[in-house]
Every structure is written in structure tokens, then in C-alpha cells.
Motif scaffolding. Structure first.
Motif, mmCIF file in Angstrom:
data_model
loop_
_atom_site.group_PDB
_atom_site.id
_atom_site.type_symbol
_atom_site.label_atom_id
_atom_site.label_comp_id
_atom_site.label_asym_id
_atom_site.label_seq_id
_atom_site.Cartn_x
_atom_site.Cartn_y
_atom_site.Cartn_z
ATOM 1 N N GLY A 92 -13.220 4.831 1.093
ATOM 2 C CA GLY A 92 -12.607 5.572 2.189
ATOM 3 C C GLY A 92 -11.147 5.884 1.955
ATOM 4 N N ASP A 93 -10.519 5.183 1.018
ATOM 5 C CA ASP A 93 -9.114 5.448 0.704
ATOM 6 C C ASP A 93 -8.983 6.680 -0.174
ATOM 7 O OD1 ASP A 93 -8.019 3.271 2.046
ATOM 8 O OD2 ASP A 93 -7.971 1.990 0.269
ATOM 9 N N ASP A 94 -7.884 7.365 -0.004
ATOM 10 C CA ASP A 94 -7.468 8.411 -0.934
ATOM 11 C C ASP A 94 -6.371 7.827 -1.797
ATOM 12 O OD1 ASP A 94 -8.967 10.764 -0.552
ATOM 13 O OD2 ASP A 94 -7.862 11.218 1.267
ATOM 14 N N LEU A 95 -6.614 7.757 -3.092
ATOM 15 C CA LEU A 95 -5.603 7.371 -4.051
ATOM 16 C C LEU A 95 -4.794 8.638 -4.305
ATOM 17 C CD1 LEU A 95 -6.200 5.393 -7.286
ATOM 18 C CD2 LEU A 95 -5.150 7.632 -7.417
ATOM 19 N N ARG A 96 -3.502 8.575 -4.060
ATOM 20 C CA ARG A 96 -2.627 9.732 -4.290
ATOM 21 C C ARG A 96 -1.540 9.313 -5.269
ATOM 22 N NH1 ARG A 96 -0.491 10.611 1.375
ATOM 23 N NH2 ARG A 96 -1.009 8.422 1.519
#
Length: 142
Positions: A92-96
């Protein structure tokens, strides 16, 4: 434009890449629980492995080189200079990531700050990665 292909890619470690300048790139990777490489990695708390965060930085840097250094035909990871993780990446996380590439024509030091969605503090780093890539042309060093 030829694609830089220094090594087999075991996974697509970036979903989106935006080249900001000749030395800077932004990238994003959505962490999903159904990705096959996450099965069994901390079964009670599935996390995106730290080595994959490093791979995300490497792949973003390669995309930057493909767009800004057409004379480069291969880029080889020759060193992981430092890595610091301060928070896990979970489904569910967005790695940016924001990576800056500096150095001479034959090598690039890639420094990246990696953030994620869902942290209490806006854009607090979840990881800091610095690595070195050796660059080559078909006829030798770049």
C-alpha cells in the motif's frame, strides 16, 4: 535510443520515472502484497526488502542515463557506499525517490532520498542510499 542493460532485472523496481535534469531523476514504486517476490518475506508483516529499495535507486539512475547520456552503453553497479533505512515499506505504500547523479564521465555517484506515503511527517526519509555506477561505451570507458 538503445537501452542500458547492465544486468538481468529480477523485478521492475520502478513504476514511473521522471527525468528532472541531466543529473536528477524522480521515481515511484507501488508496493503491493500480491507481487510474487514478497511472498514469505516476513510472513507476519510483509515488507519490501531493503535490497529492492537499492535496486529501485539503481533502476531510476539507469533510466536517467538512458535519457541523458546516449553514448553510455552499460552501467555497472560497483559499490553501495551507504544505505540507511528508517522505516519499512509495506503493501500500500508508494516508494518515492529523488536521486542525484554526480561524478566524472566514467563513473556516477548516485545519492538518493527515498520517502513513502503514509508517514506522519511529510516527506520524512524512509531510506537514504548512495551507490556508485561505472559507465562504459561500446568501445571502452564513457
Amino acid at each position: 535510443m538503445p537501452s542500458i542493460r547492465a544486468a538481468a532485472r529480477p523485478l521492475d523496481a520502478v513504476d514511473e520515472v521522471t527525468v528532472v535534469s541531466a543529473d536528477e531523476v524522480l521515481a515511484r514504486k507501488r508496493v503491493t502484497a500480491v507481487d510474487p517476490y514478497l511472498r514469505g518475506h516476513y510472513p507476519d508483516l510483509t515488507i519490501y526488502p531493503g535490497v529492492f529499495v537499492v535496486e529501485s535507486v539503481r533502476q531510476a539512475a539507469l533510466r536517467l542515463l538512458e535519457e541523458t547520456r546516449p553514448e553510455v552503453t552499460s552501467a555497472v553497479l560497483v559499490g553501495i557506499d551507504s544505505v540507511r533505512f528508517t522505516a519499512p515499506f509495506v503493501p500500500g505504500d508508494d516508494l518515492r525517490l529523488r536521486a542525484t547523479c554526480t561524478g566524472p564521465d566514467s563513473a556516477r555517484r548516485v545519492s538518493a532520498t527515498v520517502t513513502k506515503s503514509g508517514l506522519d511527517v511529510d516527506d520524512a526519509p524512509a531510506a537514504q542510499v548512495t551507490l556508485t555506477l561505472a559507465l562504459f561505451q561500446e568501445d571502452g570507458d564513457a
